[in-house]
Design a protein around this motif. Structure first.
Motif, PDB file in Angstrom:
ATOM      1  N   LEU A 123      38.175  51.708  28.951  1.00  0.00           N
ATOM      2  CA  LEU A 123      37.286  52.774  29.150  1.00  0.00           C
ATOM      3  C   LEU A 123      37.388  52.844  30.904  1.00  0.00           C
ATOM      4  O   LEU A 123      36.965  54.074  31.479  1.00  0.00           O
ATOM      5  N   ASN A 124      37.492  51.797  31.601  1.00  0.00           N
ATOM      6  CA  ASN A 124      37.724  51.909  32.928  1.00  0.00           C
ATOM      7  C   ASN A 124      38.710  52.571  33.562  1.00  0.00           C
ATOM      8  O   ASN A 124      38.649  53.225  34.761  1.00  0.00           O
ATOM      9  N   VAL A 125      39.626  52.860  32.903  1.00  0.00           N
ATOM     10  CA  VAL A 125      41.217  53.597  33.362  1.00  0.00           C
ATOM     11  C   VAL A 125      40.605  55.011  32.883  1.00  0.00           C
ATOM     12  O   VAL A 125      41.072  55.872  33.748  1.00  0.00           O
ATOM     13  N   LEU A 126      40.402  55.268  31.904  1.00  0.00           N
ATOM     14  CA  LEU A 126      39.965  56.764  31.215  1.00  0.00           C
ATOM     15  C   LEU A 126      39.088  57.370  32.110  1.00  0.00           C
ATOM     16  O   LEU A 126      39.136  58.668  32.484  1.00  0.00           O
ATOM     17  N   LEU A 127      37.877  56.537  32.516  1.00  0.00           N
ATOM     18  CA  LEU A 127      36.807  57.061  33.396  1.00  0.00           C
ATOM     19  C   LEU A 127      37.156  57.085  34.757  1.00  0.00           C
ATOM     20  O   LEU A 127      36.105  57.515  35.524  1.00  0.00           O
ATOM     21  N   GLY A 128      38.058  56.657  35.271  1.00  0.00           N
ATOM     22  CA  GLY A 128      38.582  56.525  36.473  1.00  0.00           C
ATOM     23  C   GLY A 128      37.913  55.630  37.488  1.00  0.00           C
ATOM     24  O   GLY A 128      37.243  55.887  38.421  1.00  0.00           O
ATOM     25  N   THR A 129      37.534  54.383  37.037  1.00  0.00           N
ATOM     26  CA  THR A 129      36.990  53.252  37.654  1.00  0.00           C
ATOM     27  C   THR A 129      35.612  53.876  38.086  1.00  0.00           C
ATOM     28  O   THR A 129      35.584  53.614  39.567  1.00  0.00           O
ATOM     29  N   SER A 176      39.792  44.690  25.860  1.00  0.00           N
ATOM     30  CA  SER A 176      40.787  45.864  25.717  1.00  0.00           C
ATOM     31  C   SER A 176      39.903  47.191  25.960  1.00  0.00           C
ATOM     32  O   SER A 176      40.490  48.206  26.552  1.00  0.00           O
ATOM     33  N   ILE A 177      38.852  47.266  25.265  1.00  0.00           N
ATOM     34  CA  ILE A 177      37.952  48.603  25.237  1.00  0.00           C
ATOM     35  C   ILE A 177      37.466  48.842  26.594  1.00  0.00           C
ATOM     36  O   ILE A 177      37.311  49.932  27.032  1.00  0.00           O
ATOM     37  N   VAL A 178      36.990  47.693  27.052  1.00  0.00           N
ATOM     38  CA  VAL A 178      36.217  47.968  28.481  1.00  0.00           C
ATOM     39  C   VAL A 178      37.478  48.340  29.500  1.00  0.00           C
ATOM     40  O   VAL A 178      37.335  49.094  30.354  1.00  0.00           O
ATOM     41  N   GLY A 179      38.463  47.560  29.460  1.00  0.00           N
ATOM     42  CA  GLY A 179      39.488  47.932  30.463  1.00  0.00           C
ATOM     43  C   GLY A 179      40.007  49.502  30.155  1.00  0.00           C
ATOM     44  O   GLY A 179      40.336  50.001  31.118  1.00  0.00           O
TER      45      GLY A 179
END
Length: 286
Positions: free
Chosen positions: A105-111, A100-103
């Motif tokens: 961060l992936n969204v928030l950082l714009g992949t 959940s954390i990694v996913g």
């Protein structure tokens, strides 16, 4: 009922990985922007756009999967009788939180380039953990255990799973930081490390491990027919690995075709699932 729910959890996890693979293959990771749980600021995005449909479907499905894995971990904790298997429930819960954390961060950082590698790695470990949890429950009831103690396949099963994971993760390093695109002279986009030599080396290692894995598993299948163990599963595993290898070469021949790449990863996920089921059944004998 408990074993059916844990099996349902395993199947849902496999489907989630397949949908996630489609997100990467179709470059849909940024289709919903950095909004979550909304997509582009709304709960009802324009699903006539193919990329938005893929990405938003993945978000909805993985959210549902999170609740299923959580329930499965709680049920398993109370159903498992041995302390040495109860930790598997805790492990699946921990990996769910990490995913959940990694996913997120992936969204928030714009992949960002290469970050999806961590997403894939944790997802595969989560898949293996729910498979382990399922067989801990099954073996506890004496359904899967053929005999007490470890069979002759114990070390081989663990080796094959480790080998497949290593080959898959090297492939993920080759793909997600976009090293794969450097094999073709027309790519001018962003890449984690701009080194064509490194890209060629990673591709060679990935391909070599894939072929070696097919041959090793074929040898194990020979042993399986000789000892009358895991014949069907190892036959499926060999078939899945051959198909995976075929689509891997086809992906390269078609210059990273999204369709060929998707099938390559789908059969990789299937291969890992089969190998993990054999390994878990051996490691978690009662």
């Amino acid at each position: 009922m408990k074993n059916k729910f844990s099996l349902f959890t395993v199947l849902m996890t496999i489907v989630a990985l397949i949908i996630g693979n489609l997100v990467v293959a179709t470059n849909s990771g940024d289709a919903c922007g950095s909004d979550w749980p909304k997509c582009n600021g709304t709960f009802f995005p324009n699903i006539t756009n193919g990329q938005i449909l893929v990405e938003y479907s993945h978000r909805i499905f993985t959210t549902l999967l999170g609740f299923v894995i959580l329930l499965n971990a709680i049920f398993a904790w109370f159903q498992l009788r041995k302390k040495k298997t109860k930790w598997l429930a805790v492990l699946s819960f921990f990996l769910l939180g990490l995913q959940s954390i990694v996913g997120g961060l992936n969204v928030l950082l714009g992949t960002p380039v290469g970050f999806t590698f961590f997403d894939v790695t944790v997802s595969l470990l989560l898949l293996i953990s729910v498979i382990d949890l399922h067989y801990a429950l099954v073996n506890q009831d004496g359904v899967a255990a053929i005999k007490q103690g470890k069979s002759s396949f114990f070390k081989s099963a663990n080796f094959i799973l480790l080998f497949i994971m290593l080959e898959t993760l090297i492939g993920a390093i080759f793909k997600h930081p976009r090293f794969s695109k450097l094999l073709y002279g027309n790519y001018t986009g962003e890449v984690l490390i701009n080194s064509r030599v490194l890209a060629q080396f990673l591709y060679f290692v990935h391909g070599f491990l894939g072929l070696a894995l097919v041959l090793t598993t074929a040898y194990l299948m020979f042993l399986a027919f000789k000892t009358n163990q895991y014949r069907f599963r190892l036959s499926l595993l060999v078939a899945a690995l051959v198909i995976t290898t075929f689509f891997g070469f086809l992906t390269n021949a078609l210059q990273l075709s999204p369709a060929a790449s998707s099938f390559h990863m789908i059969f990789t996920i299937i291969s890992i699932s089969i190998a993990a089921s054999i390994s878990a059944r051996e490691r978690l004998r009662v």
